[in-house]
Structures are given as structure tokens and as C-alpha cells.
Design a protein around this motif. Sequence first.
Motif, PDB file in Angstrom:
ATOM      1  N   UNK A  13       0.761  -0.999   0.187  1.00  0.00           N
ATOM      2  CA  UNK A  13       0.012  -0.070  -0.218  1.00  0.00           C
ATOM      3  C   UNK A  13       0.746   1.158   0.008  1.00  0.00           C
ATOM      4  N   UNK A  14       1.794   1.048   0.665  1.00  0.00           N
ATOM      5  CA  UNK A  14       2.794   2.408   0.798  1.00  0.00           C
ATOM      6  C   UNK A  14       3.459   2.528  -0.245  1.00  0.00           C
ATOM      7  N   UNK A  15       4.007   1.570  -0.825  1.00  0.00           N
ATOM      8  CA  UNK A  15       4.666   1.658  -2.118  1.00  0.00           C
ATOM      9  C   UNK A  15       3.922   2.105  -3.245  1.00  0.00           C
ATOM     10  N   UNK A  16       2.448   1.706  -3.458  1.00  0.00           N
ATOM     11  CA  UNK A  16       1.788   2.103  -4.231  1.00  0.00           C
ATOM     12  C   UNK A  16       1.234   3.651  -4.194  1.00  0.00           C
ATOM     13  N   UNK A  17       1.322   3.993  -2.949  1.00  0.00           N
ATOM     14  CA  UNK A  17       1.147   5.457  -2.641  1.00  0.00           C
ATOM     15  C   UNK A  17       2.161   6.507  -3.142  1.00  0.00           C
ATOM     16  N   UNK A  18       3.177   5.789  -2.761  1.00  0.00           N
ATOM     17  CA  UNK A  18       4.583   6.653  -3.102  1.00  0.00           C
ATOM     18  C   UNK A  18       4.636   6.758  -4.662  1.00  0.00           C
ATOM     19  N   UNK A  19       4.668   5.535  -5.417  1.00  0.00           N
ATOM     20  CA  UNK A  19       4.807   5.557  -6.715  1.00  0.00           C
ATOM     21  C   UNK A  19       3.701   6.410  -7.538  1.00  0.00           C
ATOM     22  N   UNK A  20       2.300   6.413  -6.881  1.00  0.00           N
ATOM     23  CA  UNK A  20       1.299   7.115  -7.468  1.00  0.00           C
ATOM     24  C   UNK A  20       1.820   8.993  -7.430  1.00  0.00           C
ATOM     25  N   UNK A  21       2.235   8.860  -6.134  1.00  0.00           N
ATOM     26  CA  UNK A  21       2.707  10.497  -5.966  1.00  0.00           C
ATOM     27  C   UNK A  21       3.982  10.756  -6.810  1.00  0.00           C
ATOM     28  N   UNK A  22       4.889   9.912  -6.904  1.00  0.00           N
ATOM     29  CA  UNK A  22       5.946  10.115  -7.621  1.00  0.00           C
ATOM     30  C   UNK A  22       5.784  10.316  -9.204  1.00  0.00           C
ATOM     31  N   UNK A  23       4.969   9.281  -9.842  1.00  0.00           N
ATOM     32  CA  UNK A  23       4.713   9.579 -11.218  1.00  0.00           C
ATOM     33  C   UNK A  23       3.333  10.167 -11.570  1.00  0.00           C
ATOM     34  N   UNK A  24       2.755  10.893 -10.470  1.00  0.00           N
ATOM     35  CA  UNK A  24       1.593  11.600 -10.807  1.00  0.00           C
ATOM     36  C   UNK A  24       0.552  10.958 -11.575  1.00  0.00           C
TER      37      UNK A  24
END
Length: 105
Positions: A13-24
Motif C-alpha cells: 500500500x505504501x509503495x503504491x501510494x509513493x509511486x502514485x505520487x512520484x509518477x503523478x
Amino acid sequence: MRISPLIAGLIGGFTAAILQALFKVFPPPAYGICIACHTRDLVNWIINHLFGTTLGMALVSKAFPVLTVVGIFIGALITTFIYKETELKQTHSPVYWFHIRNFSY
């Protein structure tokens, strides 16, 4: 070291949230893990880029394909080898089970 389902879920979950924010990446609502939609988007993305077609897909998949299906397949394959479930198992009555699986409602 054994990872519990809770820890695996938190890490995912945290990885998905970080990647979502990183790649917009902002997927549409209710587009979390949908095997049918993600497979469609992956196949359509590949066909669109190979043949120049304009097959439909979700907006989140236009720039880069959603690789959920690939990840699930690789995870299942790794688990199969870890637990040594690679041998075929023979059923006792294949004709019976064929009919049960395919024609029962």
C-alpha cells in the motif's frame, strides 16, 4: 524471514501510494486491482504502440501500461516454485470433472 500478510499489505500500500505520487498517476475511482480492466489496458496499450491503432483504455494506462496482471502472474509463478507445486496432478475421472466444471450452473 517470513513476512506476514499485514506487513506485505502495508508495504504494498505504501509503495503504491509513493509511486502514485512520484509518477503523478491518478487512476479513476474503483480502478484498484481489476484483472479484466488491467489486462484489457495492457493488451490495448501493446497493440496501440505496435500497430498505431487507437483501442480504448483507461486514462491512467495511456502513457505507460498498468502491469498489475504481470505482477500477479510473476508472483503466482514464484509461489508455485517456492511451494513446489509444479507437477501435474491426475484426476480420477476426467470426463466427469470436465462436465462438472463446464456444464454445471
